[in-house]
Design an enzyme around this catalytic site. Structure first.
Site, mmCIF file in Angstrom:
data_model
loop_
_atom_site.group_PDB
_atom_site.id
_atom_site.type_symbol
_atom_site.label_atom_id
_atom_site.label_comp_id
_atom_site.label_asym_id
_atom_site.label_seq_id
_atom_site.Cartn_x
_atom_site.Cartn_y
_atom_site.Cartn_z
ATOM 1 N N ASN A 223 0.798 -1.232 0.000
ATOM 2 C CA ASN A 223 0.000 0.000 0.000
ATOM 3 C C ASN A 223 0.831 1.283 0.000
ATOM 4 O O ASN A 223 0.390 2.297 -0.518
ATOM 5 C CB ASN A 223 -1.022 -0.013 1.146
ATOM 6 C CG ASN A 223 -0.376 -0.112 2.492
ATOM 7 O OD1 ASN A 223 0.728 -0.630 2.634
ATOM 8 N ND2 ASN A 223 -1.049 0.381 3.505
ATOM 9 N N TYR A 224 2.043 1.210 0.598
ATOM 10 C CA TYR A 224 2.956 2.368 0.550
ATOM 11 C C TYR A 224 4.332 1.850 0.132
ATOM 12 O O TYR A 224 5.254 1.786 0.967
ATOM 13 C CB TYR A 224 3.068 3.033 1.923
ATOM 14 C CG TYR A 224 1.780 3.616 2.470
ATOM 15 C CD1 TYR A 224 1.058 4.552 1.731
ATOM 16 C CD2 TYR A 224 1.295 3.257 3.714
ATOM 17 C CE1 TYR A 224 -0.113 5.104 2.229
ATOM 18 C CE2 TYR A 224 0.122 3.803 4.224
ATOM 19 C CZ TYR A 224 -0.576 4.723 3.473
ATOM 20 O OH TYR A 224 -1.728 5.263 3.977
ATOM 21 N N LEU B 127 7.125 2.687 -1.569
ATOM 22 C CA LEU B 127 8.394 3.379 -1.352
ATOM 23 C C LEU B 127 8.511 3.879 0.083
ATOM 24 O O LEU B 127 9.559 3.757 0.724
ATOM 25 C CB LEU B 127 8.547 4.575 -2.321
ATOM 26 C CG LEU B 127 9.869 5.328 -2.173
ATOM 27 C CD1 LEU B 127 11.052 4.481 -2.640
ATOM 28 C CD2 LEU B 127 9.855 6.649 -2.937
ATOM 29 N N ALA C 213 9.455 1.197 2.455
ATOM 30 C CA ALA C 213 10.859 0.813 2.273
ATOM 31 C C ALA C 213 11.759 1.828 2.976
ATOM 32 O O ALA C 213 12.726 1.461 3.648
ATOM 33 C CB ALA C 213 11.186 0.721 0.785
ATOM 34 N N LYS D 232 12.395 -7.197 1.437
ATOM 35 C CA LYS D 232 11.522 -7.911 0.509
ATOM 36 C C LYS D 232 10.279 -7.077 0.249
ATOM 37 O O LYS D 232 9.400 -6.960 1.083
ATOM 38 C CB LYS D 232 11.103 -9.283 1.036
ATOM 39 C CG LYS D 232 10.589 -10.135 -0.117
ATOM 40 C CD LYS D 232 9.598 -11.197 0.270
ATOM 41 C CE LYS D 232 8.188 -10.706 0.434
ATOM 42 N NZ LYS D 232 7.521 -10.199 -0.793
ATOM 43 N N SER E 10 -0.261 -7.657 7.172
ATOM 44 C CA SER E 10 -1.512 -8.019 7.831
ATOM 45 C C SER E 10 -1.261 -8.720 9.170
ATOM 46 O O SER E 10 -0.215 -9.327 9.391
ATOM 47 C CB SER E 10 -2.323 -8.923 6.908
ATOM 48 O OG SER E 10 -1.554 -10.062 6.603
ATOM 49 N N GLU F 198 4.326 -4.068 12.356
ATOM 50 C CA GLU F 198 3.337 -3.003 12.096
ATOM 51 C C GLU F 198 2.211 -3.676 11.346
ATOM 52 O O GLU F 198 2.369 -4.033 10.177
ATOM 53 C CB GLU F 198 3.943 -1.916 11.198
ATOM 54 C CG GLU F 198 5.135 -1.200 11.782
ATOM 55 C CD GLU F 198 4.759 -0.095 12.739
ATOM 56 O OE1 GLU F 198 3.570 0.024 13.092
ATOM 57 O OE2 GLU F 198 5.665 0.642 13.135
ATOM 58 N N CYS G 236 -3.255 1.298 6.626
ATOM 59 C CA CYS G 236 -3.354 0.600 7.898
ATOM 60 C C CYS G 236 -4.027 1.453 8.956
ATOM 61 O O CYS G 236 -4.689 0.939 9.838
ATOM 62 C CB CYS G 236 -1.966 0.206 8.372
ATOM 63 S SG CYS G 236 -0.828 1.596 8.324
ATOM 64 N N GLU H 19 -10.721 -5.498 9.401
ATOM 65 C CA GLU H 19 -10.107 -4.516 8.504
ATOM 66 C C GLU H 19 -10.541 -4.818 7.067
ATOM 67 O O GLU H 19 -10.351 -5.928 6.580
ATOM 68 C CB GLU H 19 -8.578 -4.621 8.618
ATOM 69 C CG GLU H 19 -7.846 -3.629 7.743
ATOM 70 C CD GLU H 19 -6.320 -3.768 7.859
ATOM 71 O OE1 GLU H 19 -5.800 -4.887 7.775
ATOM 72 O OE2 GLU H 19 -5.660 -2.724 8.024
HETATM 73 P P1 NAD Z 1 0.488 -9.067 3.694
HETATM 74 O O1 NAD Z 1 0.578 -9.417 5.128
HETATM 75 O O2 NAD Z 1 -0.293 -9.930 2.797
HETATM 76 O O3 NAD Z 1 1.947 -8.989 3.041
HETATM 77 C C1 NAD Z 1 2.954 -8.132 3.529
HETATM 78 C C2 NAD Z 1 4.306 -8.650 3.074
HETATM 79 O O4 NAD Z 1 4.559 -9.915 3.686
HETATM 80 C C3 NAD Z 1 4.434 -8.875 1.575
HETATM 81 O O5 NAD Z 1 5.738 -8.497 1.156
HETATM 82 C C4 NAD Z 1 4.263 -10.376 1.464
HETATM 83 O O6 NAD Z 1 4.894 -10.916 0.315
HETATM 84 C C5 NAD Z 1 4.959 -10.856 2.724
HETATM 85 N N1 NAD Z 1 4.557 -12.193 3.188
HETATM 86 C C6 NAD Z 1 3.414 -12.857 2.895
HETATM 87 N N2 NAD Z 1 3.415 -14.055 3.494
HETATM 88 C C7 NAD Z 1 4.565 -14.158 4.182
HETATM 89 C C8 NAD Z 1 5.143 -15.167 5.011
HETATM 90 N N3 NAD Z 1 4.504 -16.303 5.249
HETATM 91 N N4 NAD Z 1 6.349 -14.944 5.565
HETATM 92 C C9 NAD Z 1 6.978 -13.777 5.356
HETATM 93 N N5 NAD Z 1 6.491 -12.796 4.572
HETATM 94 C C10 NAD Z 1 5.300 -12.981 3.994
HETATM 95 O O7 NAD Z 1 -0.057 -7.576 3.668
HETATM 96 P P2 NAD Z 1 -0.425 -6.689 2.388
HETATM 97 O O8 NAD Z 1 -1.724 -7.196 1.855
HETATM 98 O O9 NAD Z 1 0.743 -6.555 1.491
HETATM 99 O O10 NAD Z 1 -0.632 -5.274 3.093
HETATM 100 C C11 NAD Z 1 -1.806 -4.913 3.724
HETATM 101 C C12 NAD Z 1 -1.718 -5.076 5.225
HETATM 102 O O11 NAD Z 1 -0.614 -4.357 5.735
HETATM 103 C C13 NAD Z 1 -2.924 -4.515 5.940
HETATM 104 O O12 NAD Z 1 -3.330 -5.378 6.972
HETATM 105 C C14 NAD Z 1 -2.416 -3.221 6.522
HETATM 106 O O13 NAD Z 1 -3.140 -2.753 7.632
HETATM 107 C C15 NAD Z 1 -1.014 -3.565 6.845
HETATM 108 N N6 NAD Z 1 -0.194 -2.358 6.945
HETATM 109 C C16 NAD Z 1 0.209 -1.932 8.182
HETATM 110 C C17 NAD Z 1 0.958 -0.769 8.313
HETATM 111 C C18 NAD Z 1 1.409 -0.285 9.667
HETATM 112 O O14 NAD Z 1 2.300 0.530 9.722
HETATM 113 N N7 NAD Z 1 0.833 -0.764 10.754
HETATM 114 C C19 NAD Z 1 1.305 -0.036 7.186
HETATM 115 C C20 NAD Z 1 0.880 -0.486 5.955
HETATM 116 C C21 NAD Z 1 0.139 -1.654 5.852
#
Ligand code: NAD
Ligand code: MN
Length: 505
Positions: A166-167, A169, A172, A189, A243, A264, A298, A399
């Site tokens: 969702n963000y 850059l 990162a 990653k 997530s 996070e 998030c 969410e």
């Molecule tokens: P996601 O959890 O599906 O994936 C996040 C990252 O984890 C990706 O790079 C993914 O490839 C990797 N990943 C997936 N399975 C993994 C595993 N088994 N082991 C290690 N890495 C793995 O989340 P998303 O759909 O990319 O992003 C959305 C979620 O992120 C939402 O729940 C949102 O609230 C959260 N988010 C939180 C913040 C914060 O600062 N709290 C900021 C942005 C997004």
């Protein structure tokens, strides 16, 4: 495999047809030759192919990071030299600002204004941490006479940094900047849906003079590459944004090597509008609070609680303005709402909306996938307002991660606090009131890492960002983050003139 040495790293156009990964200061392709395609969510068009990391590549990246940390010079550089290089990273990003913005828009579908704000914040993060490290010190502590205690801060080591789509850059930057500021090396990653700007940032780090192996960026599958990094015994820390279910899984697996973990995670942040609020400011702030970044945020304020005395006035304005939000070409200045990341996310959002409807909720705006003229192959959802809801409903508890807000009425402060805290999450929260005492009282009562008082913005470089409860732990974007990338070493020395003989032998 392209091998370009750090000293004469070839700087390529920001936008191109193929992106390699960054391992040991070199742009390289996958050991298997595999690639994947990344798409533009607004048009559905393919943008570029990307090298897909295998576990062999992940191993090379970890070894490069390990070697850079154990034998390299980065952590031994005087602070001013690390600062200079971090400022150079920021400087290159500034000079390529528009290119980074357009790449971010293309890969993630977000609107121009959102992308500009996020790229700027990514730049400012490097500037912030370049400055912040000067103040990051250990301590000298009181001990009995003829002893001395110095507690030093040492970089934690090799950090795996896993980020969401969702963000792309900004996340990162939130991860890389504090880690390298204190002398760690990193393996980043990016999310497979949005790998491009993190890869370019990795290249910029090399170009700016970060030594080989300190910053590695390897796009690839979360379940294979992410998992590999989380379980690797040569990785000292994992910093994850994503997530809540995956965060729990990571914490469990990281426990095998007792890695340092910061998480996070997701949120379902409350937004409370009191009867004494400036209604117009609250309407505008609440709109931004949920619909910014198309709700794929998030800290999206996705549960709106409005006091019964102003409910009708507030809702009339809120619904009218929601209907004015424009969906369209994300690179158009006038667009408020960008695309949804992909079709499966559109389906997920719609399932939540439909489930609320089935449980008796009322849709006051939106409520279905949108079609945008000229962008028919993109993924879109109408900004959606749902009322007649309660805390038993899935759409209120979970969410949604899209442009959907649920709205409830409340009648007193105590009830508002109770509703706000009735969630497993605790990331953001917002309140709108002109009563200073109330603002203070409610801020203290809310169980969340961030409270926005009469304010639509949740983060600036320097402000702690992170969650309570199942929104994770650890704080990013702030000075405290530096502690989370360091270990404290307590050195106790004796300087007395008589040798110590505690056993008396
Ligand atoms: P996601 O959890 O599906 O994936 C996040 C990252 O984890 C990706 O790079 C993914 O490839 C990797 N990943 C997936 N399975 C993994 C595993 N088994 N082991 C290690 N890495 C793995 O989340 P998303 O759909 O990319 O992003 C959305 C979620 O992120 C939402 O729940 C949102 O609230 C959260 N988010 C939180 C913040 C914060 O600062 N709290 C900021 C942005 C997004
Ligand atoms: Mn993409």
């Amino acid at each position: 495999m392209a091998t370009v040495k750090e000293q004469n790293f070839e700087v390529l156009e920001t936008k191109r047809e193929h992106y390699g990964m960054i391992i040991n200061g070199e742009r390289t392709d996958s050991s298997s030759g595999e690639t994947f395609t990344t798409y533009n969510p607004a048009t559905g068009e393919a943008i570029a192919t990307v090298a897909k990391a295998t576990t062999e590549d992940a191993e090379r990246a970890v070894q490069a990071a390990r070697d850079a940390f154990d034998n390299g010079k980065w952590k031994k550089f005087p602070v001013n030299k690390r600062q200079r290089i971090m400022m150079k990273i920021a400087g290159i990003m500034r000079s390529r600002f528009n290119e980074l913005v357009s790449l971010e828009i293309m890969d993630s579908g977000k609107s121009l204004s959102a992308a500009q704000g996020q790229v700027m914040q990514a730049i400012e993060d490097f500037e912030f941490y370049a400055g912040a490290i000067v103040g990051h010190r250990g301590s000298v502590n009181n001990v009995p006479g003829q002893f001395q205690n110095v507690a030093e801060k040492e970089p934690v080591g090799v950090c795996a940094q896993i980020i969401p789509w969702n963000y792309p850059l900004m996340m990162a930057a939130w991860k890389i900047a504090p880690a390298i500021a204190v002398g760690c090396s990193v393996v980043v990653k990016p999310a497979s849906l949005t790998p491009l700007t993190a890869l370019v940032l990795g290249e910029i780090c090399v170009e700016a003079g970060v030594p080989q192996g300190v910053v590695n960026v390897i796009p690839g599958s979360g379940s294979t590459i992410g998992n590999y990094l989380v379980e690797h015994d040569q990785v000292d820390k994992v910093a994850f944004t994503g997530s809540t279910p995956i965060g729990k899984n990571i914490m469990e697996r990281a426990s095998q090597t007792l890695k340092r973990v910061t998480l996070e995670l997701g949120g379902k942040s409350p937004n409370i509008v009191f009867e004494d609020a400036d209604v117009d400011a609250a309407v505008d702030g609440s709109l931004f609070g949920i619909f910014y970044n198309t709700g794929q945020s998030c800290e999206a304020r996705s549960r709106l609680y409005v006091h019964e005395d102003i409910y009708d006035e507030f809702m009339e304005k809120f619904v009218a303005k929601t209907k004015q939000l424009s969906l369209g070409d994300p690179s158009d200045k006038g667009t408020h709402i960008g695309a949804i990341i992909d079709d499966s996310q559109v389906k997920t959002i719609d399932e939540y909306v439909q489930s609320a409807k089935e449980e008796g909720a009322t849709i006051l705006a939106g409520g279905k996938p949108a079609t945008v003229e000229g962008f028919e192959n993109g993924h879109w959802y109408e900004p959606t307002i749902i009322t007649d809801v309660n805390h038993e409903m899935k759409a209120v508890r979970e969410e949604i991660f899209g442009p959907v807000v649920v709205v409830m009425k409340f009648s007193n402060e105590k009830e508002a606090i109770k509703l706000a805290n009735d969630t497993v999450y605790g990331l953001g929260s917002a309140l709108w009131t002109t009563d200073y005492a109330r603002a203070t009282r409610v801020s203290k009562a809310i169980q969340a890492g961030i409270v926005m008082v009469n304010c639509p913005f949740s983060a600036f470089p320097g402000t702690p960002f992170g969650g309570y409860k199942q929104s994770g732990f650890g704080r990013e974007l702030c000075i405290e983050t530096l502690d989370l990338y360091t270990e404290t070493k307590s050195i106790i020395s004796y300087f007395g003139s008589r040798p110590l003989n505690p056993f008396g032998l």
